[in-house]
Structure formats: structure tokens, C-alpha cells
Design a protein around this motif. Structure first.
Motif, mmCIF file in Angstrom:
data_model
loop_
_atom_site.group_PDB
_atom_site.id
_atom_site.type_symbol
_atom_site.label_atom_id
_atom_site.label_comp_id
_atom_site.label_asym_id
_atom_site.label_seq_id
_atom_site.Cartn_x
_atom_site.Cartn_y
_atom_site.Cartn_z
ATOM 1 N N GLU A 112 0.830 -1.216 0.000
ATOM 2 C CA GLU A 112 0.000 0.000 0.000
ATOM 3 C C GLU A 112 0.859 1.258 0.000
ATOM 4 N N GLN A 113 1.968 1.228 0.741
ATOM 5 C CA GLN A 113 2.860 2.387 0.792
ATOM 6 C C GLN A 113 3.529 2.614 -0.564
ATOM 7 N N LYS A 114 3.915 1.540 -1.226
ATOM 8 C CA LYS A 114 4.525 1.670 -2.559
ATOM 9 C C LYS A 114 3.517 2.217 -3.561
ATOM 10 N N GLU A 115 2.272 1.774 -3.450
ATOM 11 C CA GLU A 115 1.217 2.262 -4.331
ATOM 12 C C GLU A 115 0.958 3.754 -4.087
ATOM 13 N N PHE A 116 0.923 4.145 -2.816
ATOM 14 C CA PHE A 116 0.736 5.558 -2.485
ATOM 15 C C PHE A 116 1.909 6.383 -3.017
ATOM 16 N N GLN A 117 3.129 5.884 -2.850
ATOM 17 C CA GLN A 117 4.310 6.583 -3.344
ATOM 18 C C GLN A 117 4.204 6.832 -4.843
ATOM 19 N N GLU A 118 3.827 5.802 -5.585
ATOM 20 C CA GLU A 118 3.699 5.916 -7.034
ATOM 21 C C GLU A 118 2.663 6.985 -7.416
ATOM 22 N N SER A 119 1.517 6.969 -6.750
ATOM 23 C CA SER A 119 0.472 7.959 -7.028
ATOM 24 C C SER A 119 0.933 9.370 -6.669
ATOM 25 N N ALA A 120 1.558 9.517 -5.506
ATOM 26 C CA ALA A 120 2.019 10.833 -5.054
ATOM 27 C C ALA A 120 3.053 11.403 -6.020
ATOM 28 N N GLN A 121 3.975 10.572 -6.463
ATOM 29 C CA GLN A 121 5.008 11.035 -7.380
ATOM 30 C C GLN A 121 4.417 11.372 -8.754
ATOM 31 N N TRP A 122 3.427 10.617 -9.187
ATOM 32 C CA TRP A 122 2.802 10.881 -10.473
ATOM 33 C C TRP A 122 2.180 12.278 -10.495
ATOM 34 N N PHE A 123 1.670 12.731 -9.342
ATOM 35 C CA PHE A 123 1.057 14.045 -9.254
ATOM 36 C C PHE A 123 2.056 15.156 -8.910
ATOM 37 N N GLY A 124 3.341 14.877 -9.010
ATOM 38 C CA GLY A 124 4.354 15.918 -8.863
ATOM 39 C C GLY A 124 4.815 16.197 -7.447
ATOM 40 N N ASN A 125 4.708 15.195 -6.580
ATOM 41 C CA ASN A 125 5.163 15.351 -5.202
ATOM 42 C C ASN A 125 6.465 14.589 -4.988
#
Length: 146
Positions: A112-125
């Protein structure tokens, strides 16, 4: 005159606020929750070092043990598994905000943390995992310098 904070890792901070970290060998630490202790020390340091940013630097209490009814309420309210431990809502020249995950070796990120990381980075964070206070300090210093 330097001020000293009482942490498991002590920091000496001068009036210009350069931080130097040193370990006190005569202190015996009983760490039942080492990841939590690491995170708490990092938050204490950050709020002391950057008091003007204290209101936009906060934790997300996802890792606590809760009853099933408490979990259900939090889920209805929007709690999301995998969200980073610490969030700094300050943009820099490259990113919208900084998301930090505290880990103690040999612990790794969950799926779940890896999935959140991927989403957060995709949105420019900017998303970083740190394993020590020194790593945390380096990440934050570099992020705020950009």
C-alpha cells in the motif's frame, strides 16, 4: 548560548540554527517503538529548526492499533492505508510537497505504501523513505534549498 533539546539523540542548535547531531553514549534507550521514536525525534527537530513551517508539517497517524469499529469509522472518514508518515505542505522549485516515510532497518515499505508513493510522485510530489535522523535532516535540508 546554544540550546539543548532533550531527545534520544541530542541536538545543539545555535542562534543561526545549524544543527549538529551527537549521540550520548551514557544514555540507555529502551525503544519499544523505534520507528515511532525516530519519527518523533525528526518532528521535534523540524519544528525547532523551522518554526515558521511548523503548521504545514504534520504526521498522518495510520499505523496505530485500533479496534474494528474505530477502523470502520476512520475508513468512512477517508483514512487511506499506505499514506506517508509525515507531510510537508511546502512546494519547492521541483515538487508540490514533500512526503516522508520513516522506517527502521530491516523494515520495508508495504504494498500500500509503494502504491501511495507511485500515485504521489505521479502528481508531482516528492516522496522519500528515510532510515535515520541524519537521512531525514539531509532530505529536508536539500528539499527546502531547492
Amino acid at each position: 548560548m546554544p540550546r539543548q533539546l532533550s531527545l534520544s539523540v541530542a541536538f545543539i542548535v545555535s542562534s543561526r540554527r545549524p544543527a549538529h547531531c551527537f549521540y550520548q553514549p551514557n544514555i540507555v534507550l529502551k525503544m519499544k517503538h523505534p520507528e515511532s521514536d525516530l519519527q518523533a525525534n525528526c518532528v521535534k527537530y523540524f519544528r525547532y529548526q523551522y518554526p515558521n513551517l511548523a503548521k504545514v508539517f504534520f504526521s498522518v497517524p495510520n499505523g496505530s492499533k485500533r479496534t474494528k469499529s474505530q477502523q470502520a469509522v476512520l475508513k468512512k472518514e477517508g483514512a487511506l492505508a499506505g499514506v506517508s508518515d509525515l507531510i510537508l505542505l511546502v512546494p519547492n522549485s521541483q515538487f508540490n510537497c514533500l512526503l516522508l516515510e520513516a522506517k527502521i532497518k530491516p523494515n520495508k515499505q508495504t504494498a500500500e505504501q509503494k502504491e501511495f508513493q507511485e500515485s504521489a510522485q505521479w502528481f508531482g510530489n516528492c516522496y522519500k523513505v528515510f532510515y535515520s535522523f541524519e537521512e531525514f535532516r539531509s532530505i529536508v535540508t536539500e528539499y527546502l534549498a531547492n
